[in-house]
Design a protein around this motif. Structure first.
Motif, mmCIF file in Angstrom:
data_model
loop_
_atom_site.group_PDB
_atom_site.id
_atom_site.type_symbol
_atom_site.label_atom_id
_atom_site.label_comp_id
_atom_site.label_asym_id
_atom_site.label_seq_id
_atom_site.Cartn_x
_atom_site.Cartn_y
_atom_site.Cartn_z
ATOM 1 N N ASP A 119 12.229 56.040 30.870
ATOM 2 C CA ASP A 119 13.496 55.790 30.186
ATOM 3 C C ASP A 119 13.143 55.530 28.730
ATOM 4 O O ASP A 119 12.523 54.517 28.398
ATOM 5 C CB ASP A 119 14.127 54.558 30.868
ATOM 6 N N ASN A 124 22.262 55.277 20.586
ATOM 7 C CA ASN A 124 23.639 54.922 20.871
ATOM 8 C C ASN A 124 24.548 55.985 20.288
ATOM 9 O O ASN A 124 24.442 56.325 19.116
ATOM 10 C CB ASN A 124 23.936 53.551 20.289
ATOM 11 N N GLY A 161 23.335 55.109 25.019
ATOM 12 C CA GLY A 161 24.274 53.981 24.945
ATOM 13 C C GLY A 161 25.646 54.569 24.654
ATOM 14 O O GLY A 161 25.952 54.907 23.529
ATOM 15 N N TYR A 324 25.683 45.398 29.676
ATOM 16 C CA TYR A 324 24.457 46.210 29.544
ATOM 17 C C TYR A 324 23.618 46.068 30.833
ATOM 18 O O TYR A 324 23.165 47.057 31.411
ATOM 19 C CB TYR A 324 23.721 45.675 28.314
ATOM 20 N N ASP A 328 22.426 48.907 33.637
ATOM 21 C CA ASP A 328 21.005 49.131 33.906
ATOM 22 C C ASP A 328 20.698 48.982 35.399
ATOM 23 O O ASP A 328 19.923 49.756 35.964
ATOM 24 C CB ASP A 328 20.127 48.173 33.081
ATOM 25 N N TYR A 346 10.112 51.739 31.089
ATOM 26 C CA TYR A 346 11.108 51.606 30.028
ATOM 27 C C TYR A 346 10.401 51.432 28.694
ATOM 28 O O TYR A 346 9.642 50.475 28.526
ATOM 29 C CB TYR A 346 12.001 50.387 30.275
ATOM 30 N N VAL A 348 11.105 50.449 25.269
ATOM 31 C CA VAL A 348 12.180 49.797 24.518
ATOM 32 C C VAL A 348 11.570 48.739 23.589
ATOM 33 O O VAL A 348 10.484 48.218 23.854
ATOM 34 C CB VAL A 348 13.194 49.129 25.496
ATOM 35 N N PHE A 356 14.682 42.618 30.187
ATOM 36 C CA PHE A 356 14.179 43.485 31.264
ATOM 37 C C PHE A 356 13.527 42.673 32.378
ATOM 38 O O PHE A 356 13.590 43.052 33.541
ATOM 39 C CB PHE A 356 13.242 44.563 30.711
HETATM 40 N N1 ARG Z 1 20.586 51.775 23.679
HETATM 41 C C1 ARG Z 1 19.674 50.672 23.710
HETATM 42 C C2 ARG Z 1 19.426 50.157 22.288
HETATM 43 O O1 ARG Z 1 19.670 50.839 21.306
HETATM 44 C C3 ARG Z 1 18.332 51.024 24.308
HETATM 45 C C4 ARG Z 1 18.381 51.478 25.733
HETATM 46 C C5 ARG Z 1 17.120 51.145 26.477
HETATM 47 N N2 ARG Z 1 17.130 51.553 27.871
HETATM 48 C C6 ARG Z 1 17.726 50.904 28.857
HETATM 49 N N3 ARG Z 1 17.681 51.409 30.068
HETATM 50 N N4 ARG Z 1 18.369 49.789 28.655
HETATM 51 O O2 ARG Z 1 19.002 49.014 22.168
#
Ligand code: ARG
Length: 590
Positions: A119, A124, A161, A324, A328, A346, A348, A356
């Motif tokens: 992932d 977004n 997102g 959120y 998830d 992940y 991130v 997480f």
């Molecule tokens: N859209 C989120 C951001 O900009 C990151 C997503 C990360 N992945 C997840 N499965 N939550 O912070």
């Protein structure tokens, strides 16, 4: 084919056993004193206590066992009890010959091939890509390629997102500007227009404006929350607008990721699991996992061994809205059902680590995953500007990815020229500059351990000297230019035969090459692309030292020359494999 270190260790372990000691002591490592030896074993020091003997005596007895062994040209005990080892030229030559003819340079694939979801990206919708998203894309893409190279079945999911308040904000601002749009007419039952009532540039301006207004004006924020709720509960016009927002934004994202050589297998988003949420919530309640706390629905995830406070995982807010977390968790549920992965990784920002931790614990506790399913958080640090704070534009605003890439492309364009004296068309110059710029950015990022913050330094990253992407590309271009000339002289790189090293520099290069298997296995097991960078840098240095001390193309002994060409070809192949695993490529010339 076995890793060279394992082959050497096996031999030394047998020598320990033959001398009457525990074979386990014979583990060999690459020498940390390359001026003295190539490999070393410290087992005699470790065994001294157990056998109540001076380490130097043990090492001496083991060295005696290795005398005459075809693998070693030197096996010597030195004070206080090290065993210093050097390989015979013939053994090294044979190892590299086998490596050259084997598939994937003879790397042993893991016994169990896993199915892994990665992932990464996580942009977004309707918000411009900024540098924060760059790291996830670069690191995730590389990790995906490494895992795939090692034979795993890997599925990359962008996890857009696309479902939160930002969508409500955009819809609210659109309504503010164009209240007569058909999408806002709740009595309308016909078809909606095919084309979006906005362009990507408008969209990118709408979001920050709306977000700014909602911070100042509680009433505006209230309307945005209501719009979000209406969208999520399926109001037709809102859904149609939302589809336009996604389509326009995704088309733009695809363009951007393509330029970065980042490819996703799945373009799923938070919204895709919306319909699963009620069922998941009911399940968590029925099984007694979730309980109410101050009106919200939560799952406790703290454990007795915790040294810091781990707050409960919130499933629904007090107004019943999902979060959120909720998307998830529902995504984990969907992946388990549809893909049955052995692992989910992940990639991130590391600031989401606690989040997480909660999600993973909750998924385990509520049995959304199997006990053996691996959930891994690969958190990355911040990309900082030269002042050590998060990278910004000169004006102090958020740095957009396009601006950053544009800047570095320009720097590279100015530096790209006719390195080998031949003419280049402006198009060729531009395309080479873009290729080198991408290498500069990606290598600059990946050469650091992912979890660390680093300073984005255009000057340093784009330099053709030092531990940089362009340096690696120059090295590859240098080799290719020699290979081309060799072919012009009538030779063929494929018909060359590797030979025993004639010089220290040549042997050094051969030893670096022989470390490939161990390096790539570690990079895969530890999801650590920086190990590939460190390996390539050492390999490129060894290649350049060899190149500077050897007159290759003018060598009169044809066999010798062919052996060197074979060695160069192998080096280029290994380097190109490595850069492909990092997610960039090399031009034929620079
Ligand atoms: N859209 C989120 C951001 O900009 C990151 C997503 C990360 N992945 C997840 N499965 N939550 O912070």
């Amino acid at each position: 084919m076995k890793k060279i270190l394992d082959l050497i260790s096996k031999e030394v372990q047998a020598a320990f056993a033959a001398a009457g000691y525990d074979a386990q002591l014979g583990r060999v490592t690459v020498s940390n004193r390359p001026d003295l030896c190539e490999y070393q074993c410290n087992g005699a020091m470790a065994g001294a206590k157990k056998y109540k003997k001076a380490p130097l005596i043990i090492a001496g007895e083991v060295a005696e066992q290795l005398r005459g062994n075809e693998m070693f040209s030197q096996a010597e005990a030195v004070a206080p009890g090290f065993l210093n080892l050097k390989l015979t030229d013939a053994f090294l030559r044979d190892y590299l010959r086998e490596m050259r003819s084997a598939e994937k340079f003879g790397v042993e694939m893991p016994a169990h091939k896993e199915t892994i979801v990665i992932d990464y990206g996580g942009p977004n919708v309707a918000k411009p890509l900024h540098v924060g998203h760059l790291r996830s894309a670069i690191i995730g893409e590389s990790v995906k390629r490494i895992l795939r190279y090692m034979g795993h079945h890997v599925i990359g999911d962008i996890h857009l997102g696309d479902w939160g308040l930002q969508m409500g904000l955009i819809i609210t601002e659109l309504r503010e500007r164009q209240p007569d749009l058909i999408y806002f007419d709740e009595a309308y039952t016909g078809e909606y227009p095919k084309d979006a009532p906005f362009t990507i540039s408008e969209l990118e301006e709408i979001y920050p404006t709306a977000s700014g207004k909602s911070k100042e004006d509680p009433d505006y924020k209230g309307r945005a929350m209501e719009a979000t709720f209406k969208l999520q509960s399926g109001v037709r016009g809102y859904r149609a607008l939302w589809n336009h927002i996604i389509a326009v934004s995704v088309a733009d994202l695809k363009k951007n990721y393509e330029k970065l050589h980042v490819e996703f297998d799945l373009w799923k988003g938070e919204s895709d699991v919306h319909d699963r949420i009620p069922g998941m919530v009911a399940y968590m309640k029925d099984q007694g996992y979730a309980h109410e706390s101050e009106g919200a629905l939560v799952v406790d995830v703290k454990e007795e061994s915790d040294t810091k406070e781990i707050p409960p995982c919130m499933i629904l807010k007090s107004d019943g809205a999902s979060l959120y977390n909720t998307t998830d968790l529902a995504t984990i549920m969907e992946r388990m059902e549809q893909i049955h992965p052995d692992a989910m990784i992940y990639v991130v920002d590391k600031r989401q680590e606690l989040y997480f931790e909660q999600v993973f614990r909750c998924a385990r506790k509520t049995k959304l995953v199997r006990p053996e399913t691996k959930l891994k958080f690969l958190g990355f640090g911040t990309m900082n500007g030269e002042d050590g704070t998060p990278f910004k534009t000169r004006e102090g605003g958020v740095m957009r990815l396009e601006t950053l890439i544009g800047d570095i492309n320009r720097v590279m364009y100015e530096r790209t020229g006719t390195g080998d004296g031949t003419e280049m068309t402006p198009e060729e110059t531009r395309s080479i500059a873009e290729q080198v710029a991408l290498a500069a950015v990606k290598y600059g990022d990946l050469s650091n351990q992912a979890s660390k913050d680093y300073i984005f330094d255009v000057e340093k990253f784009s330099s053709s000297e030092g531990d940089t992407g362009p340096y690696i590309l120059y090295t590859i271009a240098r080799i290719k230019s020699i290979l081309r000339k060799y072919e012009e002289q009538g030779g063929s790189r494929d018909k060359t035969m590797l030979r025993e090293a004639c010089s220290g520099g040549e042997k050094e290069l051969m030893l670096e090459l022989a470390g490939f298997q161990a390096m790539i296995t570690a990079a895969c097991e530890e999801t650590a692309p920086h190990k590939i960078c460190a390996y390539m840098y050492n390999l490129a240095n060894a290649l350049n030292r060899f190149y500077h001390e050897t007159k290759i193309l003018t060598e009169e002994d044809e066999k010798k020359k062919a052996g060197w060409i074979g060695l160069l070809a192998l080096t280029a192949d290994v380097l190109e494999t490595c850069i492909d695993l990092l997610g960039f490529s090399a031009p034929e010339r620079m």
